[in-house]
Design a protein around this motif. Structure first.
Motif, PDB file in Angstrom:
ATOM      1  N   VAL A 324     -48.182 -51.576 -46.449  1.00  0.00           N
ATOM      2  CA  VAL A 324     -47.188 -52.163 -45.531  1.00  0.00           C
ATOM      3  C   VAL A 324     -47.807 -53.216 -44.600  1.00  0.00           C
ATOM      4  CG1 VAL A 324     -45.573 -50.212 -45.473  1.00  0.00           C
ATOM      5  CG2 VAL A 324     -47.560 -50.204 -43.966  1.00  0.00           C
ATOM      6  N   ARG A 325     -49.055 -53.603 -44.888  1.00  0.00           N
ATOM      7  CA  ARG A 325     -49.701 -54.570 -43.986  1.00  0.00           C
ATOM      8  C   ARG A 325     -48.914 -55.886 -43.943  1.00  0.00           C
ATOM      9  NH1 ARG A 325     -55.791 -54.249 -46.124  1.00  0.00           N
ATOM     10  NH2 ARG A 325     -54.643 -54.241 -48.073  1.00  0.00           N
ATOM     11  N   GLU A 326     -48.634 -56.337 -42.738  1.00  0.00           N
ATOM     12  CA  GLU A 326     -47.943 -57.618 -42.504  1.00  0.00           C
ATOM     13  C   GLU A 326     -46.595 -57.695 -43.231  1.00  0.00           C
ATOM     14  OE1 GLU A 326     -49.507 -60.389 -40.753  1.00  0.00           O
ATOM     15  OE2 GLU A 326     -51.345 -59.284 -40.357  1.00  0.00           O
ATOM     16  N   THR A 327     -45.985 -56.552 -43.524  1.00  0.00           N
ATOM     17  CA  THR A 327     -44.744 -56.592 -44.305  1.00  0.00           C
ATOM     18  C   THR A 327     -43.619 -57.328 -43.578  1.00  0.00           C
ATOM     19  OG1 THR A 327     -42.998 -55.283 -45.333  1.00  0.00           O
ATOM     20  CG2 THR A 327     -44.134 -54.246 -43.482  1.00  0.00           C
ATOM     21  N   ALA A 328     -42.856 -58.111 -44.340  1.00  0.00           N
ATOM     22  CA  ALA A 328     -41.720 -58.832 -43.756  1.00  0.00           C
ATOM     23  C   ALA A 328     -40.649 -57.855 -43.269  1.00  0.00           C
ATOM     24  CB  ALA A 328     -41.138 -59.791 -44.794  1.00  0.00           C
ATOM     25  N   ALA A 329     -40.652 -56.634 -43.807  1.00  0.00           N
ATOM     26  CA  ALA A 329     -39.653 -55.634 -43.390  1.00  0.00           C
ATOM     27  C   ALA A 329     -39.722 -55.397 -41.884  1.00  0.00           C
ATOM     28  CB  ALA A 329     -39.891 -54.319 -44.141  1.00  0.00           C
ATOM     29  N   GLU A 330     -40.927 -55.443 -41.335  1.00  0.00           N
ATOM     30  CA  GLU A 330     -41.069 -55.169 -39.900  1.00  0.00           C
ATOM     31  C   GLU A 330     -40.368 -56.248 -39.071  1.00  0.00           C
ATOM     32  OE1 GLU A 330     -45.074 -54.285 -38.724  1.00  0.00           O
ATOM     33  OE2 GLU A 330     -44.511 -53.986 -36.636  1.00  0.00           O
ATOM     34  N   LEU A 331     -40.498 -57.492 -39.504  1.00  0.00           N
ATOM     35  CA  LEU A 331     -39.848 -58.595 -38.781  1.00  0.00           C
ATOM     36  C   LEU A 331     -38.330 -58.488 -38.901  1.00  0.00           C
ATOM     37  CD1 LEU A 331     -42.168 -61.559 -39.867  1.00  0.00           C
ATOM     38  CD2 LEU A 331     -42.305 -60.172 -37.794  1.00  0.00           C
ATOM     39  N   VAL A 332     -37.848 -58.148 -40.112  1.00  0.00           N
ATOM     40  CA  VAL A 332     -36.402 -57.991 -40.319  1.00  0.00           C
ATOM     41  C   VAL A 332     -35.880 -56.888 -39.393  1.00  0.00           C
ATOM     42  CG1 VAL A 332     -34.621 -57.324 -41.987  1.00  0.00           C
ATOM     43  CG2 VAL A 332     -36.490 -58.830 -42.710  1.00  0.00           C
ATOM     44  N   ILE A 333     -36.594 -55.769 -39.356  1.00  0.00           N
ATOM     45  CA  ILE A 333     -36.176 -54.641 -38.511  1.00  0.00           C
ATOM     46  C   ILE A 333     -36.161 -55.059 -37.035  1.00  0.00           C
ATOM     47  CG2 ILE A 333     -36.911 -52.361 -37.662  1.00  0.00           C
ATOM     48  CD1 ILE A 333     -37.819 -51.766 -40.584  1.00  0.00           C
ATOM     49  N   ASN A 334     -37.184 -55.780 -36.605  1.00  0.00           N
ATOM     50  CA  ASN A 334     -37.222 -56.222 -35.197  1.00  0.00           C
ATOM     51  C   ASN A 334     -36.011 -57.084 -34.846  1.00  0.00           C
ATOM     52  OD1 ASN A 334     -39.583 -54.859 -34.876  1.00  0.00           O
ATOM     53  ND2 ASN A 334     -40.908 -56.675 -35.008  1.00  0.00           N
ATOM     54  N   HIS A 335     -35.683 -58.035 -35.727  1.00  0.00           N
ATOM     55  CA  HIS A 335     -34.514 -58.892 -35.463  1.00  0.00           C
ATOM     56  C   HIS A 335     -33.238 -58.055 -35.393  1.00  0.00           C
ATOM     57  CE1 HIS A 335     -36.465 -62.755 -35.545  1.00  0.00           C
ATOM     58  NE2 HIS A 335     -37.005 -62.522 -36.726  1.00  0.00           N
ATOM     59  N   LEU A 336     -33.119 -57.095 -36.307  1.00  0.00           N
ATOM     60  CA  LEU A 336     -31.904 -56.263 -36.329  1.00  0.00           C
ATOM     61  C   LEU A 336     -31.786 -55.443 -35.052  1.00  0.00           C
ATOM     62  CD1 LEU A 336     -32.167 -55.062 -40.031  1.00  0.00           C
ATOM     63  CD2 LEU A 336     -30.251 -56.372 -39.085  1.00  0.00           C
ATOM     64  N   ARG A 337     -32.911 -54.850 -34.632  1.00  0.00           N
ATOM     65  CA  ARG A 337     -32.864 -53.991 -33.438  1.00  0.00           C
ATOM     66  C   ARG A 337     -32.576 -54.827 -32.190  1.00  0.00           C
ATOM     67  NH1 ARG A 337     -37.435 -49.652 -35.438  1.00  0.00           N
ATOM     68  NH2 ARG A 337     -35.931 -48.343 -36.529  1.00  0.00           N
ATOM     69  N   GLU A 338     -33.137 -56.033 -32.155  1.00  0.00           N
ATOM     70  CA  GLU A 338     -32.846 -56.926 -31.006  1.00  0.00           C
ATOM     71  C   GLU A 338     -31.355 -57.214 -30.897  1.00  0.00           C
ATOM     72  OE1 GLU A 338     -35.179 -60.439 -31.586  1.00  0.00           O
ATOM     73  OE2 GLU A 338     -37.045 -59.353 -31.152  1.00  0.00           O
ATOM     74  N   ARG A 339     -30.647 -57.153 -32.033  1.00  0.00           N
ATOM     75  CA  ARG A 339     -29.208 -57.446 -32.036  1.00  0.00           C
ATOM     76  C   ARG A 339     -28.372 -56.167 -31.961  1.00  0.00           C
ATOM     77  NH1 ARG A 339     -29.185 -62.599 -36.255  1.00  0.00           N
ATOM     78  NH2 ARG A 339     -31.221 -63.324 -35.568  1.00  0.00           N
ATOM     79  N   GLY A 340     -29.028 -55.060 -31.661  1.00  0.00           N
ATOM     80  CA  GLY A 340     -28.293 -53.820 -31.397  1.00  0.00           C
ATOM     81  C   GLY A 340     -27.975 -52.979 -32.616  1.00  0.00           C
ATOM     82  N   ALA A 341     -28.517 -53.333 -33.788  1.00  0.00           N
ATOM     83  CA  ALA A 341     -28.264 -52.521 -34.979  1.00  0.00           C
ATOM     84  C   ALA A 341     -29.079 -51.228 -34.904  1.00  0.00           C
ATOM     85  CB  ALA A 341     -28.644 -53.308 -36.231  1.00  0.00           C
ATOM     86  N   VAL A 342     -28.560 -50.191 -35.564  1.00  0.00           N
ATOM     87  CA  VAL A 342     -29.269 -48.906 -35.639  1.00  0.00           C
ATOM     88  C   VAL A 342     -29.951 -48.880 -37.008  1.00  0.00           C
ATOM     89  CG1 VAL A 342     -29.029 -46.405 -35.543  1.00  0.00           C
ATOM     90  CG2 VAL A 342     -27.465 -47.872 -34.221  1.00  0.00           C
ATOM     91  N   VAL A 343     -31.278 -49.042 -36.979  1.00  0.00           N
ATOM     92  CA  VAL A 343     -31.987 -49.309 -38.246  1.00  0.00           C
ATOM     93  C   VAL A 343     -32.758 -48.093 -38.737  1.00  0.00           C
ATOM     94  CG1 VAL A 343     -33.601 -50.868 -39.400  1.00  0.00           C
ATOM     95  CG2 VAL A 343     -32.289 -51.688 -37.443  1.00  0.00           C
ATOM     96  N   SER A 344     -32.611 -47.793 -40.028  1.00  0.00           N
ATOM     97  CA  SER A 344     -33.501 -46.843 -40.695  1.00  0.00           C
ATOM     98  C   SER A 344     -33.989 -47.530 -41.968  1.00  0.00           C
ATOM     99  CB  SER A 344     -32.766 -45.541 -41.006  1.00  0.00           C
ATOM    100  OG  SER A 344     -31.620 -45.819 -41.779  1.00  0.00           O
ATOM    101  N   TRP A 345     -34.903 -46.888 -42.672  1.00  0.00           N
ATOM    102  CA  TRP A 345     -35.412 -47.524 -43.894  1.00  0.00           C
ATOM    103  C   TRP A 345     -35.621 -46.490 -44.992  1.00  0.00           C
ATOM    104  CZ3 TRP A 345     -40.186 -45.557 -45.116  1.00  0.00           C
ATOM    105  CH2 TRP A 345     -40.945 -45.049 -44.062  1.00  0.00           C
ATOM    106  N   HIS A 346     -35.494 -46.962 -46.211  1.00  0.00           N
ATOM    107  CA  HIS A 346     -35.722 -46.087 -47.366  1.00  0.00           C
ATOM    108  C   HIS A 346     -36.874 -46.664 -48.179  1.00  0.00           C
ATOM    109  CE1 HIS A 346     -35.039 -43.606 -50.875  1.00  0.00           C
ATOM    110  NE2 HIS A 346     -35.242 -44.715 -51.571  1.00  0.00           N
ATOM    111  N   ASP A 347     -37.934 -45.886 -48.334  1.00  0.00           N
ATOM    112  CA  ASP A 347     -39.038 -46.294 -49.206  1.00  0.00           C
ATOM    113  C   ASP A 347     -39.877 -45.055 -49.493  1.00  0.00           C
ATOM    114  OD1 ASP A 347     -41.357 -47.316 -50.421  1.00  0.00           O
ATOM    115  OD2 ASP A 347     -41.114 -49.248 -49.419  1.00  0.00           O
ATOM    116  N   ASP A 348     -39.588 -44.405 -50.623  1.00  0.00           N
ATOM    117  CA  ASP A 348     -40.314 -43.171 -50.941  1.00  0.00           C
ATOM    118  C   ASP A 348     -41.726 -43.439 -51.433  1.00  0.00           C
ATOM    119  OD1 ASP A 348     -38.270 -41.613 -50.082  1.00  0.00           O
ATOM    120  OD2 ASP A 348     -37.350 -41.337 -52.064  1.00  0.00           O
TER     121      ASP A 348
END
Ligand SMILES: NC(=O)c1ccc[n+]([C@@H]2O[C@H](COP(=O)([O-])OP(=O)(O)OC[C@H]3O[C@@H](n4cnc5c(N)ncnc54)[C@H](O)[C@@H]3O)[C@@H](O)[C@H]2O)c1
Length: 401
Positions: A324-348
């Motif tokens: 997960v190093r430098e994963t773009a998912a982290e940036l996407v999640i940050n933008h979503l949370r800044e806009r008030g979304a309730v974020v979870s993730w799926h990755d087994d």
């Protein structure tokens, strides 16, 4: 012959099991829990089978260690430690420095030191050699060479044996010994005229990918504005049999290489008064893709993400690995949370990340596919939310770039 490989991560452990066919390998890592795990025969790296590791241990060809006393009388040392960016996004050679200290303080006889860590041109000559000499307690003189690593974790078709390898020594003797070392387990060795050429070639390989990914990410925004499919357009361009190479858009770049290595090149360029505007801009375009994706999703959902449950599908930086190093998912999640979304993730494949666990692939208002592992069912993704946005181009029936 004995080899010490400093750093037992993606690069170091991969090299260790290959070299272990021909040498007695000491896998030196300062993370003691990794050392314990490796000595119990469990690999933590995709592409390195635990069964192969166990065989090397059984044959007396591999031992993980955090103890300098194990590497005093080796014949070769390979450096494979991280070369990240500092907080100010500058090359960070502190791990290289620590590895040099380990070598200088412990290795007692004259050895060949080969650097496989990625760094800017001049690192071997101006940094590694002087650092080892500084830390060395004796007047012993080592040979020095570079052979940048090209491993692609999780890849089946190219490995240490069939991936051509660049190398160069600081002296002719170092070059010759480097060739002898790798020729045992690599079929195609290419000597270049100086360590700086090898170091620069490695950085340029990854910069080539970075700028082409940025270009296609920008192109995806253009095709969307024009109302045409980026994938169909790329496939059409790719029918040209020469002069074109297909890259695909994404939510951004991740991993230890593409987001990091070009910045090493840009830093050394600017230090020498040469422009690196293209590299810097490509980096920005790739970083901005996460915001573009969230903007698209927001626009499709009535312009508001406040209170919406958003599931990120795939947080590893690329398919079929847990990295997960430098994963773009982290940036996407940050933008979503800044806009008030309730974020979870799926990755087994990843399982646990930043103190959170992989959530079920269902029940969200919105799903955004950042990385599509082969093991994740396409239909289950489409069924996981009434609105699904796919940044990978792999999920039929979803909205996409
Ligand atoms: N991962 C890749 O796909 C890849 C490909 C080509 C090149 N590289 C380059 O190879 C280098 C290593 O990358 P990686 O992906 O193997 O990193 P990694 O994080 O997977 O592994 C590095 C290991 O080094 C250990 N370590 C850190 N400091 C140490 C020290 N002073 N002494 C001993 N061990 C130490 C860490 O505990 C870790 O286990 C980097 O320069 C990277 O850019 C990586």
């Amino acid at each position: 012959m004995k080899v010490a490989i400093i750093g037992q991560g993606y690069v170091g452990l991969t090299i260790s099991v290959f070299a272990g066919q021909f040498f007695e390998v000491f896998g030196f890592d300062n993370n003691r829990s990794i050392v314990r795990q490796l000595n119990s025969g469990i690999s933590h790296i995709e592409g390195v089978e635990s069964s192969v590791l166990q065989k090397r241990i059984k044959d007396g060809r591999y031992k993980a260690t955090a103890s300098g006393s194990d590497i005093t009388d080796v014949d070769f040392v390979v450096i494979a430690v991280p070369t990240p960016l500092s907080k100010g996004r500058q090359p960070d050679l502190t791990y290289i420095d620590a590895a040099c200290r380990t070598i200088g303080e412990n290795v007692k006889k004259s050895v060949l030191v080969i650097n496989e860590s990625t760094s800017f041109p001049g690192t071997l000559r101006n940094y590694i050699k002087p650092a080892i000499e500084k830390y060395s307690k004796s007047s012993v003189e080592h040979l020095y060479a570079i052979s940048p690593e090209r491993v692609d974790p999780g890849r089946g078709d190219y490995n240490q044996k069939n991936t051509p390898r660049l190398y160069a020594g600081l002296t002719a003797e170092a070059s010759e010994k480097t060739r002898d070392f790798y020729s045992k387990f690599c079929d195609n060795l290419i000597e270049v005229s100086s360590p700086e050429v090898a170091e620069a070639a490695k950085l340029f390989e990854n910069t080539f990918r970075q700028v082409n990914i940025a270009l296609v990410n920008e192109f995806a925004q253009i095709t969307n504005a024009l109302g045409i499919s980026v994938y169909e357009t790329l496939d059409a361009a790719n029918t040209k049999p020469y002069g074109f190479m297909k890259f695909t858009p994404s939510a951004g770049v991740g991993g230890h290489c593409i987001p990091v290595d070009p910045t090493y090149l840009a830093a050394v360029a600017e230090e020498h008064g040469a422009p690196a505007t293209f590299i810097r801009r490509a980096n920005d375009v790739n970083l901005e893709m996460s915001k573009y994706v969230v903007d698209r999703v927001q626009a499709d959902n009535g312009g508001l993400l406040q209170g919406k449950s958003v599931l990120i599908v795939g947080v590893a930086y690329k398919p079929n690995v847990a990295d997960v190093r430098e994963t773009a998912a982290e940036l996407v999640i940050n933008h979503l949370r800044e806009r008030g979304a309730v974020v979870s993730w799926h990755d087994d494949v990843v399982g646990t990340w930043l103190g959170e666990n992989s959530a079920p692939l269902s029940g969200a208002d919105i799903s955004i596919v950042v990385t599509k592992h082969d093991s994740v069912d396409e239909k289950a993704i489409v069924a996981s939310a009434p609105y699904v946005f796919d940044t990978t181009g792999k999920v039929a029936g979803a909205k996409g770039l």
